[in-house]
Design an enzyme around this catalytic site. Structure first.
Site, PDB file in Angstrom:
ATOM      1  N   ARG A  50       0.812  -1.229   0.000  1.00  0.00           N
ATOM      2  CA  ARG A  50       0.000   0.000   0.000  1.00  0.00           C
ATOM      3  C   ARG A  50       0.841   1.273   0.000  1.00  0.00           C
ATOM      4  O   ARG A  50       0.428   2.292  -0.533  1.00  0.00           O
ATOM      5  CB  ARG A  50      -0.903   0.011   1.235  1.00  0.00           C
ATOM      6  N   LYS A 148       2.276 -19.619   6.016  1.00  0.00           N
ATOM      7  CA  LYS A 148       1.517 -20.113   7.142  1.00  0.00           C
ATOM      8  C   LYS A 148       1.342 -18.981   8.158  1.00  0.00           C
ATOM      9  O   LYS A 148       2.122 -18.038   8.104  1.00  0.00           O
ATOM     10  CB  LYS A 148       2.212 -21.319   7.784  1.00  0.00           C
ATOM     11  N   HIS A 178       8.290 -23.239   5.867  1.00  0.00           N
ATOM     12  CA  HIS A 178       9.707 -23.119   5.494  1.00  0.00           C
ATOM     13  C   HIS A 178      10.577 -24.194   6.135  1.00  0.00           C
ATOM     14  O   HIS A 178      11.678 -24.456   5.680  1.00  0.00           O
ATOM     15  CB  HIS A 178      10.238 -21.702   5.744  1.00  0.00           C
ATOM     16  N   LYS A 182      14.373 -26.643   4.836  1.00  0.00           N
ATOM     17  CA  LYS A 182      15.671 -26.694   5.520  1.00  0.00           C
ATOM     18  C   LYS A 182      16.418 -27.944   5.058  1.00  0.00           C
ATOM     19  O   LYS A 182      15.826 -29.016   4.955  1.00  0.00           O
ATOM     20  CB  LYS A 182      15.475 -26.730   7.042  1.00  0.00           C
ATOM     21  N   HIS A 240       5.138 -26.312  11.535  1.00  0.00           N
ATOM     22  CA  HIS A 240       6.520 -26.804  11.471  1.00  0.00           C
ATOM     23  C   HIS A 240       6.705 -28.121  12.233  1.00  0.00           C
ATOM     24  O   HIS A 240       7.292 -29.068  11.740  1.00  0.00           O
ATOM     25  CB  HIS A 240       7.498 -25.786  12.064  1.00  0.00           C
TER      26      HIS A 240
HETATM   27  C1  BG6 Z   1       8.178 -18.783  11.792  1.00  0.00           C
HETATM   28  C2  BG6 Z   1       7.465 -18.292  13.014  1.00  0.00           C
HETATM   29  O1  BG6 Z   1       7.333 -19.568  11.001  1.00  0.00           O
HETATM   30  O2  BG6 Z   1       9.299 -19.556  12.185  1.00  0.00           O
HETATM   31  C3  BG6 Z   1       8.388 -17.502  13.912  1.00  0.00           C
HETATM   32  O3  BG6 Z   1       6.356 -17.501  12.621  1.00  0.00           O
HETATM   33  C4  BG6 Z   1       9.632 -18.276  14.224  1.00  0.00           C
HETATM   34  O4  BG6 Z   1       7.731 -17.123  15.103  1.00  0.00           O
HETATM   35  C5  BG6 Z   1      10.253 -18.838  12.948  1.00  0.00           C
HETATM   36  O5  BG6 Z   1      10.544 -17.415  14.881  1.00  0.00           O
HETATM   37  C6  BG6 Z   1      11.401 -19.785  13.269  1.00  0.00           C
HETATM   38  O6  BG6 Z   1      12.041 -20.142  12.080  1.00  0.00           O
HETATM   39  P1  BG6 Z   1      13.572 -20.589  12.075  1.00  0.00           P
HETATM   40  O7  BG6 Z   1      13.830 -20.955  10.652  1.00  0.00           O
HETATM   41  O8  BG6 Z   1      14.352 -19.414  12.562  1.00  0.00           O
HETATM   42  O9  BG6 Z   1      13.672 -21.751  13.011  1.00  0.00           O
END
Ligand code: BG6
Length: 491
Positions: A50, A148, A178, A182, A240
């Protein structure tokens, strides 16, 4: 080193272009792919948000983000300039009735792969997709990427999935988790299905229990508005952690085909034993950090991080005991825990094997520890298998635990790409294997929802824990009641 194959030329439109995710994760990830020759130089990243910015303003923000989030050794000024030149910006309020979609469409190239990355709040997924569809921006080569959490319970997830499906087919929809990008998480598949030694031991006959820990030292990091509505269960566990559990517990898929892998993960989610409301208090622990210290530095409590005067009932820590009801896993508990402001940032999976049924060694000869396989996702990615060995030398037979270590960093000696690098390129390639299918998302919510409901029905708040500790003492009791201990207590 395998040759890097460039992906097709693409336009990647990022909605939420001025937000934290774009600046901290997406732009650095795209920069690395560009630097390594995987992102063709004709491709473009088109920020959409925006704020009234022009291309140059957006590039300036992106440059600052790269300086902050790309390792200094990887910041090559000339490459950075070439990358920044590929950025564009379009100011648009995607939900406004008078938004200039015609102008937006004109910026895009008809014949390219088109990625719409929605780095926005999930309640915008439906409306933004609808606008893209109605205004003719969705071509056959288009994909949409959704971050997510998809919704906050089964019904909201179902509604979002339905709204998006009116515009994008399942094959065009990439729901990101994500953790699946990894390296070490992908290595779980290799560990289990490219080797024979572990898979034969991967059963309730041999495994005593499994622990999955995702611990963070950070607090709310300015994301309090989002986090206080989500909490650890919706932010980390529903996605996750359950995905990690799936990769550990699933049966071998018949092939690496995206749907065959996702079919097996879905079966695990469906096999999770639902918690009855009266069981929730005994099988779960929720906590909220109070002020404390991490690495010797004082840190504020949750409410201070949030800037709230009123108490909040949101959990920043959750531990629970899950059960996968299948022939392979019957009777093997899966202990999961995740939290913010814990003593260290560590994500690991611990597979603890059963103790020997009988010992021929005198009790004083050993400090017994059952065989344990530790899969370390971060930091220091690697694996360690703990075994009992004889201490060298005369003077009596003494046994002690010794580790067989594989450090990925030492073995491969190179930078581990961030998960987003892999996942962004997979969306361009159109490979959904490392993304969640709609039924996985819904099945995960279906398991989590009764727990959230039982918590909401209780008048008590999450248990306090001091920042810099491993969560409320009740989390220790959760596993110790079963005669087991969390991994860091064993060391
Ligand atoms: C995200 C969460 O999906 O993953 C965050 O919303 C969290 O709160 C993060 O800090 C952790 O990801 P990573 O890759 O740093 O373990």
């Amino acid at each position: 080193m395998p040759k890097i194959i460039p992906v097709a030329i693409f336009d990647c439109v990022v909605f939420g272009a001025t937000g934290d995710l774009t600046l901290r994760k997406l732009l650095p990830a795209l920069y690395y792919r560009f630097r390594d020759g995987q992102m063709p130089s004709e491709s473009r990243v088109i920020g959409a948000a925006r704020s009234h910015l022009n291309d140059e303003d957006f590039r300036a923000r992106a440059a600052k983000a790269l300086e902050q989030h790309v390792a200094p050794a990887d910041q090559d000024p000339e490459t950075m300039q070439r990358f920044l030149a590929q950025l564009r910006y379009v100011a648009i309020d995607a939900t406004a009735p008078d938004a200039d979609w015609g102008g937006f469409k004109a910026v895009l190239d008809e014949d390219r792969v088109r990625v719409f990355y929605l780095a926005t709040s999930p309640d915008l997924y439906g409306p933004v997709c609808k606008a893209l569809g109605t205004n003719g921006l969705v071509t056959e080569l288009s994909r949409v990427v959704l971050e997510k959490p998809i919704g906050h319970d089964v019904a909201s997830a179902h509604a979002i999935i339905g709204d998006v499906a009116k515009v994008f087919t399942e094959a065009q929809t990439f729901r990101i988790d994500h953790y699946l990008g990894k390296e070490t998480v992908q290595n779980l598949m290799a560990l289990r299905f490219a080797n024979t030694i572990f898979e034969r031991l991967w059963t309730a006959d041999v495994i005593d229990h499994v622990q999955i820990t995702v611990a963070e030292t950070v607090g709310l990091e300015g994301r309090g508005g989002y986090y206080d509505k989500s909490g650890a269960m919706r932010d980390m566990l529903q996605n996750h952690m359950l995905q990690l559990l799936c990769l550990i517990a699933m049966e071998p898929p018949v092939s690496l085909d995206a749907d065959r892998v996702r079919d097996e993960k879905l079966k695990v989610l469906r096999a999770l034993k639902p918690m009855e409301p009266h069981e929730v208090a005994g099988l779960t622990v929720r906590g909220q950090y109070t002020r404390g210290a991490i690495d010797g530095k004082p840190v504020p409590g949750y409410l201070a991080d949030l800037g709230a005067d009123e108490p909040s009932g949101t959990e920043s820590f959750v531990a629970l005991k899950a059960e996968v009801r299948t022939w392979r896993w019957a009777g093997v508990p899966f202990y999961l825990r995740t939290g913010k402001r814990l003593p260290s940032k560590v994500s690991e999976i611990v597979i603890q094997f059963r103790a020997p049924p009988f010992s021929i060694f005198p009790p004083e000869s050993a400090e017994w520890r059952p065989n344990t396989l530790i899969i370390r996702l971060q930091p220091e990615e690697g694996m360690r298998l703990e075994m009992m060995t004889k201490d060298p030398g005369p003077g009596g037979l003494r046994l002690s635990p010794t580790g067989l270590d594989i450090s990925f960093e030492k073995t491969f000696g190179k930078r581990f790409p961030d998960a987003y690098e892999r996942l962004l390129m997979d969306t361009v390639r159109g490979n959904p294997t490392l993304f969640m299918r709609h039924d996985e998302v819904e099945a995960a919510w279906a398991w989590v929802e009764p727990i959230l409901e039982a918590w909401a029905a209780r008048p008590d708040h999450p248990r306090p824990y001091s920042a810099g500790t491993w969560g409320p003492t009740a989390a220790v009791a959760l596993i110790e009641r079963d005669g087991r201990t969390w991994h860091e207590e064993m060391i």
